[in-house]
Scaffold this motif. Structure first.
Motif, PDB file in Angstrom:
ATOM      1  N   LYS A 133       0.846  -1.186   0.000  1.00  0.00           N
ATOM      2  CA  LYS A 133       0.000   0.000   0.000  1.00  0.00           C
ATOM      3  C   LYS A 133       0.881   1.236   0.000  1.00  0.00           C
ATOM      4  O   LYS A 133       1.802   1.355   0.809  1.00  0.00           O
ATOM      5  CB  LYS A 133      -0.925   0.008   1.229  1.00  0.00           C
ATOM      6  CG  LYS A 133      -1.877   1.194   1.268  1.00  0.00           C
ATOM      7  CD  LYS A 133      -2.746   1.150   2.504  1.00  0.00           C
ATOM      8  CE  LYS A 133      -3.686   2.355   2.549  1.00  0.00           C
ATOM      9  NZ  LYS A 133      -4.531   2.344   3.777  1.00  0.00           N
ATOM     10  N   SER A 134       0.615   2.155  -0.918  1.00  0.00           N
ATOM     11  CA  SER A 134       1.398   3.389  -0.978  1.00  0.00           C
ATOM     12  C   SER A 134       0.723   4.489  -0.165  1.00  0.00           C
ATOM     13  O   SER A 134      -0.490   4.446   0.096  1.00  0.00           O
ATOM     14  CB  SER A 134       1.567   3.848  -2.430  1.00  0.00           C
ATOM     15  OG  SER A 134       0.308   4.123  -3.007  1.00  0.00           O
ATOM     16  N   ASP A 135       1.520   5.467   0.240  1.00  0.00           N
ATOM     17  CA  ASP A 135       1.017   6.605   1.002  1.00  0.00           C
ATOM     18  C   ASP A 135       0.893   7.829   0.090  1.00  0.00           C
ATOM     19  O   ASP A 135       1.557   7.903  -0.943  1.00  0.00           O
ATOM     20  CB  ASP A 135       1.981   6.942   2.145  1.00  0.00           C
ATOM     21  CG  ASP A 135       2.109   5.804   3.142  1.00  0.00           C
ATOM     22  OD1 ASP A 135       1.106   5.097   3.349  1.00  0.00           O
ATOM     23  OD2 ASP A 135       3.207   5.630   3.701  1.00  0.00           O
ATOM     24  N   PRO A 136       0.047   8.787   0.468  1.00  0.00           N
ATOM     25  CA  PRO A 136       0.000  10.050  -0.283  1.00  0.00           C
ATOM     26  C   PRO A 136       1.244  10.868   0.036  1.00  0.00           C
ATOM     27  O   PRO A 136       1.213  11.811   0.835  1.00  0.00           O
ATOM     28  CB  PRO A 136      -1.289  10.710   0.208  1.00  0.00           C
ATOM     29  CG  PRO A 136      -1.480  10.162   1.591  1.00  0.00           C
ATOM     30  CD  PRO A 136      -0.945   8.763   1.562  1.00  0.00           C
ATOM     31  N   GLU A 137       2.346  10.478  -0.588  1.00  0.00           N
ATOM     32  CA  GLU A 137       3.638  11.094  -0.284  1.00  0.00           C
ATOM     33  C   GLU A 137       4.375  11.403  -1.578  1.00  0.00           C
ATOM     34  O   GLU A 137       4.399  10.583  -2.500  1.00  0.00           O
ATOM     35  CB  GLU A 137       4.476  10.159   0.585  1.00  0.00           C
ATOM     36  CG  GLU A 137       5.817  10.756   0.974  1.00  0.00           C
ATOM     37  CD  GLU A 137       6.585   9.856   1.926  1.00  0.00           C
ATOM     38  OE1 GLU A 137       6.795  10.284   3.071  1.00  0.00           O
ATOM     39  OE2 GLU A 137       6.968   8.739   1.532  1.00  0.00           O
ATOM     40  N   LEU A 138       4.997  12.552  -1.601  1.00  0.00           N
ATOM     41  CA  LEU A 138       5.755  13.003  -2.757  1.00  0.00           C
ATOM     42  C   LEU A 138       7.216  13.131  -2.348  1.00  0.00           C
ATOM     43  O   LEU A 138       7.538  13.772  -1.341  1.00  0.00           O
ATOM     44  CB  LEU A 138       5.171  14.328  -3.236  1.00  0.00           C
ATOM     45  CG  LEU A 138       5.649  14.904  -4.559  1.00  0.00           C
ATOM     46  CD1 LEU A 138       4.526  15.690  -5.225  1.00  0.00           C
ATOM     47  CD2 LEU A 138       6.849  15.822  -4.328  1.00  0.00           C
ATOM     48  N   LEU A 139       8.120  12.514  -3.138  1.00  0.00           N
ATOM     49  CA  LEU A 139       9.543  12.486  -2.809  1.00  0.00           C
ATOM     50  C   LEU A 139      10.363  13.302  -3.794  1.00  0.00           C
ATOM     51  O   LEU A 139      10.071  13.347  -4.995  1.00  0.00           O
ATOM     52  CB  LEU A 139      10.079  11.049  -2.840  1.00  0.00           C
ATOM     53  CG  LEU A 139       9.655  10.063  -1.759  1.00  0.00           C
ATOM     54  CD1 LEU A 139      10.440   8.775  -1.928  1.00  0.00           C
ATOM     55  CD2 LEU A 139       9.844  10.638  -0.369  1.00  0.00           C
ATOM     56  N   TYR A 140      11.423  13.896  -3.247  1.00  0.00           N
ATOM     57  CA  TYR A 140      12.464  14.535  -4.043  1.00  0.00           C
ATOM     58  C   TYR A 140      13.781  13.979  -3.518  1.00  0.00           C
ATOM     59  O   TYR A 140      14.066  14.069  -2.317  1.00  0.00           O
ATOM     60  CB  TYR A 140      12.403  16.059  -3.873  1.00  0.00           C
ATOM     61  CG  TYR A 140      13.520  16.808  -4.566  1.00  0.00           C
ATOM     62  CD1 TYR A 140      13.339  17.336  -5.840  1.00  0.00           C
ATOM     63  CD2 TYR A 140      14.750  17.006  -3.934  1.00  0.00           C
ATOM     64  CE1 TYR A 140      14.361  18.037  -6.470  1.00  0.00           C
ATOM     65  CE2 TYR A 140      15.772  17.698  -4.562  1.00  0.00           C
ATOM     66  CZ  TYR A 140      15.567  18.215  -5.830  1.00  0.00           C
ATOM     67  OH  TYR A 140      16.581  18.896  -6.445  1.00  0.00           O
ATOM     68  N   VAL A 141      14.598  13.387  -4.400  1.00  0.00           N
ATOM     69  CA  VAL A 141      15.866  12.775  -3.989  1.00  0.00           C
ATOM     70  C   VAL A 141      16.960  13.281  -4.916  1.00  0.00           C
ATOM     71  O   VAL A 141      16.937  13.027  -6.127  1.00  0.00           O
ATOM     72  CB  VAL A 141      15.799  11.239  -4.052  1.00  0.00           C
ATOM     73  CG1 VAL A 141      17.141  10.628  -3.661  1.00  0.00           C
ATOM     74  CG2 VAL A 141      14.682  10.711  -3.157  1.00  0.00           C
ATOM     75  N   ALA A 142      17.935  14.005  -4.357  1.00  0.00           N
ATOM     76  CA  ALA A 142      19.017  14.541  -5.185  1.00  0.00           C
ATOM     77  C   ALA A 142      20.096  15.145  -4.291  1.00  0.00           C
ATOM     78  O   ALA A 142      19.832  15.510  -3.137  1.00  0.00           O
ATOM     79  CB  ALA A 142      18.504  15.608  -6.143  1.00  0.00           C
ATOM     80  N   ARG A 143      21.299  15.252  -4.846  1.00  0.00           N
ATOM     81  CA  ARG A 143      22.328  16.035  -4.184  1.00  0.00           C
ATOM     82  C   ARG A 143      21.891  17.495  -4.175  1.00  0.00           C
ATOM     83  O   ARG A 143      21.293  17.975  -5.146  1.00  0.00           O
ATOM     84  CB  ARG A 143      23.669  15.900  -4.913  1.00  0.00           C
ATOM     85  CG  ARG A 143      24.319  14.541  -4.763  1.00  0.00           C
ATOM     86  CD  ARG A 143      25.632  14.462  -5.534  1.00  0.00           C
ATOM     87  NE  ARG A 143      25.428  14.545  -6.970  1.00  0.00           N
ATOM     88  CZ  ARG A 143      25.831  15.546  -7.733  1.00  0.00           C
ATOM     89  NH1 ARG A 143      26.468  16.578  -7.191  1.00  0.00           N
ATOM     90  NH2 ARG A 143      25.613  15.542  -9.033  1.00  0.00           N
ATOM     91  N   LEU A 144      22.174  18.174  -3.095  1.00  0.00           N
ATOM     92  CA  LEU A 144      21.761  19.573  -2.970  1.00  0.00           C
ATOM     93  C   LEU A 144      22.832  20.466  -3.578  1.00  0.00           C
ATOM     94  O   LEU A 144      23.649  21.079  -2.894  1.00  0.00           O
ATOM     95  CB  LEU A 144      21.507  19.901  -1.497  1.00  0.00           C
ATOM     96  CG  LEU A 144      20.457  19.010  -0.810  1.00  0.00           C
ATOM     97  CD1 LEU A 144      20.226  19.465   0.623  1.00  0.00           C
ATOM     98  CD2 LEU A 144      19.143  18.998  -1.594  1.00  0.00           C
ATOM     99  N   VAL A 145      22.815  20.522  -4.904  1.00  0.00           N
ATOM    100  CA  VAL A 145      23.767  21.302  -5.692  1.00  0.00           C
ATOM    101  C   VAL A 145      22.978  22.123  -6.709  1.00  0.00           C
ATOM    102  O   VAL A 145      21.816  21.810  -7.017  1.00  0.00           O
ATOM    103  CB  VAL A 145      24.791  20.385  -6.405  1.00  0.00           C
ATOM    104  CG1 VAL A 145      25.684  19.680  -5.387  1.00  0.00           C
ATOM    105  CG2 VAL A 145      24.087  19.359  -7.292  1.00  0.00           C
TER     106      VAL A 145
END
Length: 339
Positions: free
Chosen positions: A154-166
């Motif tokens: 089951k997935s959640d109502p969630e939005l992800l951002y994954v990256a180096r902070l550059v």
């Protein structure tokens, strides 16, 4: 794909020979030159254009008795040096010393084939160095482990951002886009959770912007060495990358985990994201445009789920280990046949 402990080893028939640590700059080139001229190998492939390889490559330039030598190019910054950047893209520059090293490879190294991840780089090499240059193949596939990255039940109502902070990842744009979502639809915005995973020189600026935009109650800035669990329960993955998303392992891991994708339409991102099928491509890199794309999925979770299902299918059927192996095998066999 070799375990980290196997780096620095070369397969010799039924055994392995340790070449030594990366820091041993002279023993490794000497051994590689010996391997290239031993007659035991049809082909040697270089995974990176390291300057130290030039020590053994350049003396082989006029040798008739050597293995075929191919090179992998995965540095998108070369597109800025070899071809004009696309409109709206800001590509980080290569330093002068590194560009000299690349130039030595392209002008003098005895290369029989190049595999590049990027059309711009391949076209720039052909344009600058002409038809006598080594054949350049553009890779079309990438892969991750779909047994490790897979959707939760089951997935959640969630939005992800994954990256180096550059700067080229543009994390500020992600936060500005979230502020647009909140201002347009406060109720819809409040029903989702937002997590930003990353570290880098912009971390302080990102924390300050979260506070400035009044997002602290909904946006979490975090870091973790292992993201499979976070990907598996999320619904949407967002990339604000400035210049390229192919071959973004974070994006592909999110797709394998059943995430819908929202991304800038830059570079070869469309190799991963099929607009309207597993995500939304945004030509305009403004907060308003990216916020509008996010809002479509926030307001329609069923659509996000459908996109996520297609994302995983693309990983299983298209961007698979089997396709990567076939692609490289074909590239290498073509090189050997030209001998």
């Amino acid at each position: 794909v070799a375990p980290a402990g196997d780096i620095g080893k070369v397969l010799l028939l039924d055994s392995e020979q340790t070449l030594g640590l990366v820091g041993q700059r002279f023993s490794i080139p000497a051994r590689l030159r010996e391997l290239a001229t031993s007659g035991k190998f049809d082909l040697l492939h270089l995974a990176m254009a390291l300057p130290r390889h030039l020590l053994w490559l350049l003396p082989l330039r006029h040798s008739r008795h050597r293995s075929q030598i191919t090179l992998n190019l995965n540095d998108y910054r070369l597109s800025r040096m070899l071809a004009p950047a696309r409109t709206g893209e800001r590509v980080p520059q290569i330093g002068p010393k590194q560009w000299v090293s690349y130039s030595m490879y392209f002008r003098y190294a005895p290369l029989d084939g190049i595999m590049s991840w990027y059309d711009d780089v391949a076209q720039g090499l052909r344009r600058r160095y002409g038809t006598q240059f080594a054949p350049v193949t553009v890779a079309d596939y990438c892969f991750v482990d779909p047994t490790r990255f897979r959707p939760a039940s089951k997935s959640d109502p969630e939005l992800l951002y994954v990256a180096r902070l550059v700067p080229e990842k543009r994390p500020e744009l992600f936060l500005q886009s979230l502020a647009v979502v909140r201002d347009v639809d406060p109720v819809g915005f409040s029903q989702w959770r937002y997590r930003l995973f990353g570290k880098g020189p912009l971390e302080g600026k990102v924390r300050a912007l979260i506070a400035e935009l009044r997002l602290s109650d909904r946006v979490q800035l975090a870091s973790a060495p292992e993201l499979a669990a976070a990907f598996s329960t999320a619904s949407v993955f967002v990339s604000t990358q400035e210049h390229e998303n192919f071959t973004s392992l974070s994006m592909l891991e999110a797709m394998a985990s059943g995430n819908a994708i929202v991304a800038r339409d830059v570079g070869r991102t469309d190799r991963f994201v099929q607009h309207g099928h597993n995500g939304l491509l945004v030509p305009d890199g403004s907060p308003e445009a990216l916020g509008a794309a996010m809002l479509k999925l926030i307001r329609d979770p069923a659509r996000a789920r459908r996109y996520g299902e297609v994302s995983r299918r693309i990983v299983l059927e298209t961007h698979s280990a089997a396709n990567v192996v076939r692609e490289f095998e074909s590239f290498w066999c073509d090189g050997v046949r030209t001998q």
